[in-house]
Every structure is written in C-alpha cells, then in structure tokens.
Design a protein around this motif. Structure first.
Motif, PDB file in Angstrom:
ATOM      1  N   LEU A 110       0.819  -1.217   0.000  1.00 29.46           N
ATOM      2  CA  LEU A 110       0.000   0.000   0.000  1.00 29.46           C
ATOM      3  C   LEU A 110       0.847   1.258   0.000  1.00 29.46           C
ATOM      4  O   LEU A 110       0.702   2.132  -0.875  1.00 29.46           O
ATOM      5  N   PHE A 111       1.733   1.378   0.970  1.00 23.82           N
ATOM      6  CA  PHE A 111       2.417   2.653   1.155  1.00 23.82           C
ATOM      7  C   PHE A 111       3.583   2.865   0.192  1.00 23.82           C
ATOM      8  O   PHE A 111       4.120   3.976   0.109  1.00 23.82           O
ATOM      9  N   ASN A 112       3.949   1.819  -0.544  1.00 26.31           N
ATOM     10  CA  ASN A 112       4.920   1.977  -1.624  1.00 26.31           C
ATOM     11  C   ASN A 112       4.241   1.989  -2.990  1.00 26.31           C
ATOM     12  O   ASN A 112       4.918   1.941  -4.028  1.00 26.31           O
ATOM     13  N   SER A 113       2.924   2.058  -2.989  1.00 24.51           N
ATOM     14  CA  SER A 113       2.174   2.063  -4.243  1.00 24.51           C
ATOM     15  C   SER A 113       2.489   3.310  -5.055  1.00 24.51           C
ATOM     16  O   SER A 113       2.560   4.419  -4.516  1.00 24.51           O
ATOM     17  N   PRO A 114       2.653   3.149  -6.382  1.00 24.49           N
ATOM     18  CA  PRO A 114       2.831   4.327  -7.245  1.00 24.49           C
ATOM     19  C   PRO A 114       1.678   5.318  -7.136  1.00 24.49           C
ATOM     20  O   PRO A 114       1.861   6.515  -7.394  1.00 24.49           O
ATOM     21  N   LEU A 115       0.506   4.835  -6.738  1.00 24.80           N
ATOM     22  CA  LEU A 115      -0.649   5.718  -6.589  1.00 24.80           C
ATOM     23  C   LEU A 115      -0.421   6.782  -5.522  1.00 24.80           C
ATOM     24  O   LEU A 115      -1.032   7.856  -5.559  1.00 24.80           O
ATOM     25  N   LEU A 116       0.471   6.484  -4.554  1.00 26.69           N
ATOM     26  CA  LEU A 116       0.768   7.438  -3.485  1.00 26.69           C
ATOM     27  C   LEU A 116       2.078   8.195  -3.718  1.00 26.69           C
ATOM     28  O   LEU A 116       2.456   9.036  -2.903  1.00 26.69           O
ATOM     29  N   LYS A 117       2.753   7.885  -4.814  1.00 26.05           N
ATOM     30  CA  LYS A 117       4.035   8.535  -5.105  1.00 26.05           C
ATOM     31  C   LYS A 117       3.915   9.600  -6.189  1.00 26.05           C
ATOM     32  O   LYS A 117       4.850  10.369  -6.417  1.00 26.05           O
ATOM     33  N   SER A 118       2.780   9.649  -6.845  1.00 26.43           N
ATOM     34  CA  SER A 118       2.599  10.603  -7.938  1.00 26.43           C
ATOM     35  C   SER A 118       2.394  12.015  -7.393  1.00 26.43           C
ATOM     36  O   SER A 118       2.011  12.199  -6.238  1.00 26.43           O
ATOM     37  N   PRO A 119       2.619  13.040  -8.230  1.00 23.60           N
ATOM     38  CA  PRO A 119       2.351  14.416  -7.788  1.00 23.60           C
ATOM     39  C   PRO A 119       0.878  14.572  -7.406  1.00 23.60           C
ATOM     40  O   PRO A 119      -0.007  14.022  -8.057  1.00 23.60           O
ATOM     41  N   ASN A 120       0.645  15.335  -6.339  1.00 25.27           N
ATOM     42  CA  ASN A 120      -0.721  15.552  -5.849  1.00 25.27           C
ATOM     43  C   ASN A 120      -1.451  14.241  -5.570  1.00 25.27           C
ATOM     44  O   ASN A 120      -2.657  14.115  -5.808  1.00 25.27           O
ATOM     45  N   ALA A 121      -0.719  13.271  -5.047  1.00 23.47           N
ATOM     46  CA  ALA A 121      -1.315  11.974  -4.711  1.00 23.47           C
ATOM     47  C   ALA A 121      -2.331  12.128  -3.592  1.00 23.47           C
ATOM     48  O   ALA A 121      -2.243  13.057  -2.775  1.00 23.47           O
ATOM     49  N   PRO A 122      -3.313  11.239  -3.522  1.00 20.68           N
ATOM     50  CA  PRO A 122      -4.288  11.298  -2.433  1.00 20.68           C
ATOM     51  C   PRO A 122      -3.609  11.125  -1.070  1.00 20.68           C
ATOM     52  O   PRO A 122      -2.530  10.534  -0.955  1.00 20.68           O
ATOM     53  N   ILE A 123      -4.270  11.625  -0.056  1.00 17.72           N
ATOM     54  CA  ILE A 123      -3.809  11.485   1.323  1.00 17.72           C
ATOM     55  C   ILE A 123      -4.386  10.199   1.908  1.00 17.72           C
ATOM     56  O   ILE A 123      -5.567   9.898   1.741  1.00 17.72           O
ATOM     57  N   VAL A 124      -3.542   9.437   2.594  1.00 17.49           N
ATOM     58  CA  VAL A 124      -3.999   8.266   3.347  1.00 17.49           C
ATOM     59  C   VAL A 124      -3.541   8.434   4.795  1.00 17.49           C
ATOM     60  O   VAL A 124      -2.348   8.617   5.048  1.00 17.49           O
ATOM     61  N   LEU A 125      -4.479   8.376   5.712  1.00 17.05           N
ATOM     62  CA  LEU A 125      -4.165   8.536   7.134  1.00 17.05           C
ATOM     63  C   LEU A 125      -4.734   7.363   7.926  1.00 17.05           C
ATOM     64  O   LEU A 125      -5.927   7.082   7.871  1.00 17.05           O
ATOM     65  N   GLU A 126      -3.858   6.689   8.650  1.00 15.16           N
ATOM     66  CA  GLU A 126      -4.268   5.645   9.584  1.00 15.16           C
ATOM     67  C   GLU A 126      -4.708   6.317  10.881  1.00 15.16           C
ATOM     68  O   GLU A 126      -3.997   7.161  11.430  1.00 15.16           O
ATOM     69  N   SER A 127      -5.868   5.924  11.396  1.00 18.04           N
ATOM     70  CA  SER A 127      -6.481   6.642  12.519  1.00 18.04           C
ATOM     71  C   SER A 127      -5.848   6.291  13.871  1.00 18.04           C
ATOM     72  O   SER A 127      -6.459   5.654  14.728  1.00 18.04           O
ATOM     73  N   LEU A 128      -4.619   6.753  14.069  1.00 24.42           N
ATOM     74  CA  LEU A 128      -3.966   6.676  15.382  1.00 24.42           C
ATOM     75  C   LEU A 128      -4.169   8.038  16.056  1.00 24.42           C
ATOM     76  O   LEU A 128      -3.241   8.816  16.266  1.00 24.42           O
ATOM     77  N   HIS A 129      -5.399   8.318  16.395  1.00 28.11           N
ATOM     78  CA  HIS A 129      -5.888   9.648  16.723  1.00 28.11           C
ATOM     79  C   HIS A 129      -5.246  10.292  17.944  1.00 28.11           C
ATOM     80  O   HIS A 129      -5.184  11.519  18.045  1.00 28.11           O
ATOM     81  N   TYR A 130      -4.770   9.491  18.894  1.00 31.60           N
ATOM     82  CA  TYR A 130      -4.252  10.062  20.144  1.00 31.60           C
ATOM     83  C   TYR A 130      -3.073  10.995  19.890  1.00 31.60           C
ATOM     84  O   TYR A 130      -2.807  11.933  20.662  1.00 31.60           O
ATOM     85  N   ILE A 131      -2.337  10.750  18.788  1.00 28.74           N
ATOM     86  CA  ILE A 131      -1.133  11.506  18.463  1.00 28.74           C
ATOM     87  C   ILE A 131      -1.428  12.989  18.239  1.00 28.74           C
ATOM     88  O   ILE A 131      -0.558  13.851  18.436  1.00 28.74           O
ATOM     89  N   PHE A 132      -2.657  13.314  17.874  1.00 29.31           N
ATOM     90  CA  PHE A 132      -2.992  14.679  17.489  1.00 29.31           C
ATOM     91  C   PHE A 132      -3.450  15.548  18.655  1.00 29.31           C
ATOM     92  O   PHE A 132      -3.735  16.736  18.470  1.00 29.31           O
ATOM     93  N   GLN A 133      -3.532  15.005  19.843  1.00 28.41           N
ATOM     94  CA  GLN A 133      -4.046  15.744  21.002  1.00 28.41           C
ATOM     95  C   GLN A 133      -3.002  16.702  21.584  1.00 28.41           C
ATOM     96  O   GLN A 133      -1.817  16.373  21.640  1.00 28.41           O
ATOM     97  N   PRO A 134      -3.439  17.848  22.068  1.00 32.14           N
ATOM     98  CA  PRO A 134      -2.508  18.765  22.751  1.00 32.14           C
ATOM     99  C   PRO A 134      -1.814  18.100  23.941  1.00 32.14           C
ATOM    100  O   PRO A 134      -0.618  18.333  24.170  1.00 32.14           O
ATOM    101  N   ALA A 135      -2.548  17.303  24.696  1.00 30.25           N
ATOM    102  CA  ALA A 135      -1.955  16.644  25.864  1.00 30.25           C
ATOM    103  C   ALA A 135      -0.793  15.752  25.458  1.00 30.25           C
ATOM    104  O   ALA A 135       0.214  15.650  26.170  1.00 30.25           O
ATOM    105  N   TRP A 136      -0.915  15.103  24.302  1.00 34.36           N
ATOM    106  CA  TRP A 136       0.163  14.230  23.831  1.00 34.36           C
ATOM    107  C   TRP A 136       1.389  15.051  23.449  1.00 34.36           C
ATOM    108  O   TRP A 136       2.523  14.688  23.779  1.00 34.36           O
ATOM    109  N   ARG A 137       1.169  16.152  22.763  1.00 35.35           N
ATOM    110  CA  ARG A 137       2.280  17.009  22.354  1.00 35.35           C
ATOM    111  C   ARG A 137       3.051  17.489  23.581  1.00 35.35           C
ATOM    112  O   ARG A 137       4.292  17.487  23.594  1.00 35.35           O
TER     113      ARG A 137
END
Length: 417
Positions: free
Chosen positions: A132-159
């Motif tokens: 998946l993450f080495n797919s040419p579909l993700l290496k092209s210019p303006n490729a789509p965004i793929v985000l795995e939902s490890l949501h805790y990382i984005f919290q202010p408390a975590w930072r």
C-alpha cells in the motif's frame, strides 16, 4: 466544583456537538460500511469542522445504510461501495470495515483519487503495508492522502507529554490499553482471525505506537510476548497480550493490550516513562527546590512521567512529572529530594501553542483538523505517514511471530499474494 462543571460541560459538548455552518469548498466524505465507530471518529467531529461534510454512506445491505443515514442525518446513500468511489462529488472516504478489507478498499479509493481516512490498523500485516504505502498511486504528484487513525497523536496533551520525555535517556516505558469485553463483543469481526481480529491489532496498536513515539525509534526485537488465546474455534485470536520490545542503547518498552476485561471494569489507557539517572547541567539547584551547589558537587535527576487516559485525553487526563534530584560529591550522596508537577492540557492554548483547538475537541476532531489541512496542502506538526504506518505493521508482525500466533493473512487483492 469548577473542575467538575468543566468536566461535565466539556464531555457534553464532545458527545453532543453543535453543528457549524459549512464552507462552500467543504470536503465531502463518504463512509464505507454502516459502522458504529464512524459516529465517534468522523460524524460527530465533522459537525464542528466547517470544512467537512459527511455526505454519504454505503453498506452491503442498502436497507441498513438507509437506516444509518437517517439516524445520523447523512443526506445520501450510495447503492454500493463502487458507486461511492465512482461519484466525483465525494472527495474523501472513511473506511471502518473489518481489517481484512482495509487494504483492498484503500487501494480502490486512492485509484479513484479519493483521500482516505482508514481505521486502525490500516492493513492486516507488513506485506500489505509495503504494497500500500509503496504504491505508485501514493508517489505521484498531488497523490491522495492516506491517514491511519492513530488519533491520540494529534491531542494537545500528547504534544505536551512528549516535551517532558528525554528520549535518549529513557530507560523503560510501560504502555497499557485495556477495555471491558463488551467493547469488542463476541462475534465481532475484531475477534475473528479471517477478518484480522485480535487484541494486538485492535487496541494493542496504541501502546505499540506509544513506545515508538516515546523512544523516537523503531524496536530492534520483540523479546517477549505472552497472549491469552480465545476459546476454540478462535484460538488463533489473542484476547490479551503482554509484550516487551528492545530499543537502541538498552532501552526497553513493555505493552499490555486487553479486549477481555471484566464487565464492570473501566477502560484503562496509561503510560509510564522511567528515565535513567542523568547529570543536570546547571550550577544552581534552587530552581529544582534544592540548595545551591557547593564546589565539586553535581546535580543528578531521575525522571518519571505518567499520562493517564492518553487515548481519550479530551474527556479527562492527568500528566504527572516526578523528578528525583540527587546532589553528589564524588560518589557520596549529599542530598535527595523530589519535585512533583501535574498538568492538564485540553487545548494548544493551554500550553502556549498557537494552534486551533477547543476544550471540547476530541482526539478525533484534532485528527480531522490535520487530515483536512493535509488535503489542502497545509502540513502541521503531527502526522501519521506511510512510513510510520509501515513500521507499525512490522512491529505488530514482530509480536505475533514471537508469541507463536500466525501473522494475519494477506489480502488476495495484493498482487502476487
């Protein structure tokens, strides 16, 4: 009393958010599968994001999708997953399907130039992650965004938590994630081998990710992994696991993952970070609550940092920093004392950081903020990229191999599998 009122008000707004007006160029999401978790991960967070509209849902059973759409005020129901992906009005896809289907539908979505928020784990094993993450579909210019939902990382408390961690001098990390058995009920796809179930691939993803975040490195080896297997015929499934990983410079990380907790128990998501003794490069120890150093004396510190409820910090959390200080004269201990500090960080403003956020934003709302930013070409501080997700999948496989359980089966959709 004020803190109790804040707790009630904050959680009320998390679970009953007020919908904001939407911008004309709002991202339109489609949901693949009428999954309960979508309400927490996307539907409610989207209400307070002016740049996100949950536009459609599709399910194998269209009647179920129709009922789901009515329940959550979703304006559109597609006849099939394929129909949703072929709809040019849909910009992004949320995938809360069984793990065994994540790879296939993520690839199909990005092949249609859709951005993807995929439930964790993004894939069933490292083979799928590499494909998946080495797919040419993700290496092209303006490729789509793929985000795995490890949501805790984005919290202010975590930072803020990470600012108190001295990564090179960490000695041991213990990360725990436990939930009562009813959270992942019997018969769920998350308890079936064929659909990518098991404790390690479920909530175990979080404590393993925590080790990598705290260490700032990848594990060298899984030195120990003990699991409690599910009863027959699901004995290939781990209901709980305890694993130890070795990191560079002798550092050690331990995880506990359990989806079989007692019915009356509370979810538990806690982290403890123990540091080795280090010399503190200051001449005056008054700032630490100790006496001024005499000639020939050196100040040392042993730090312990804990974060309680790291997964759902918006609801409630507590960050504790305990520093034991030691004044040494050669090998002689002159004085010891301990300094303790507790913090709560519900917004970036609480930490003096100029970034968007409200006290009632859940971890998923912070995650959605960064997802939309990436789609719009804005790169924030926190992100879970392809290399991160690939390394995470390798760590999970490492644990399964150590405990003697089979790595989850690779999707037939992977070429050459």
């Amino acid at each position: 009393m004020a803190s109790l009122f804040s707790f009630i008000a904050r959680n009320w707004q998390i679970y009953s958010p007020t919908e904001l007006p939407k911008s004309r160029d709002a991202l339109k999401f489609g949901i693949l599968g009428a999954a309960n978790i979508a309400e927490t991960v996307l539907i409610k967070p989207a209400k307070t994001h002016p740049g996100v509209i949950v536009q459609s849902v599709a399910a194998r059973d269209k009647q179920r999708a129709t009922e789901y759409a009515k329940l959550h005020s979703i304006p559109q129901v597609h006849d099939s997953y394929e129909a949703m992906l072929n709809d040019p009005a849909i910009n992004a896809i949320y995938i809360p399907l069984p793990v065994s289907h994540h790879y296939e539908w993520t690839v199909k979505a990005i092949s249609k130039r859709k951005h993807v928020l995929v439930e964790k784990p993004s894939v069933a094993n490292a083979t799928e992650a590499e494909a998946l993450f080495n797919s040419p579909l993700l290496k092209s210019p303006n490729a789509p965004i793929v985000l795995e939902s490890l949501h805790y990382i984005f919290q202010p408390a975590w930072r803020v938590f990470l600012t108190f961690v001295d990564k090179p001098n960490v000695e041991r990390v213990v990360s725990v994630a436990k939930v009562p058995a009813y959270v992942v009920p019997k018969g769920s796809s998350q308890r079936q081998y064929e659909t990518g179930g098991g404790s390690l691939l479920n909530i175990g993803m979080y404590p393993m990710s925590v080790l990598r975040e705290v260490m700032g490195a990848e594990p060298e080896e899984c030195t120990r992994c003990i699991v409690k297997r599910a009863p027959s015929p699901n004995e290939q499934i781990d209901e709980s696991a305890e694993a130890t990983f070795s990191f560079s410079n002798g550092r050690k990380g331990e995880i506990v993952s359990d989806i079989s907790g007692r019915p009356l128990s509370f979810p538990s998501f806690n982290i403890t970070v123990l540091h080795k003794e280090v010399e503190v490069p200051i001449d005056d120890s008054n700032a630490t609550g100790g006496p001024k150093l005499a000639p020939g004396q050196k100040l040392h510190r042993i730090r312990r940092v804990t974060l309680s409820n790291f997964m759902m910090a918006a609801a409630w959390h507590r960050l504790d920093i305990q520093d034991e200080y030691i004044i040494r004269q050669a090998e002689r201990v002159v004085k010891r004392w301990t300094k303790k500090e507790s913090r709560k960080v519900y917004t970036f403003r609480d930490a003096g950081i100029d970034e968007p956020g409200e006290a009632h934003w859940s971890s998923f709302r912070y995650q959605l903020e960064q997802f939309v930013n990436r789609v719009n070409g804005k790169k924030g501080v926190d992100w879970v990229g392809g290399e991160y997700s690939l390394a995470q999948a390798r760590m999970v496989d490492m644990a399964y191999e150590k405990c003697g359980l089979p790595v989850k089966r690779t999707s037939s959709f992977v070429q050459g599998s």
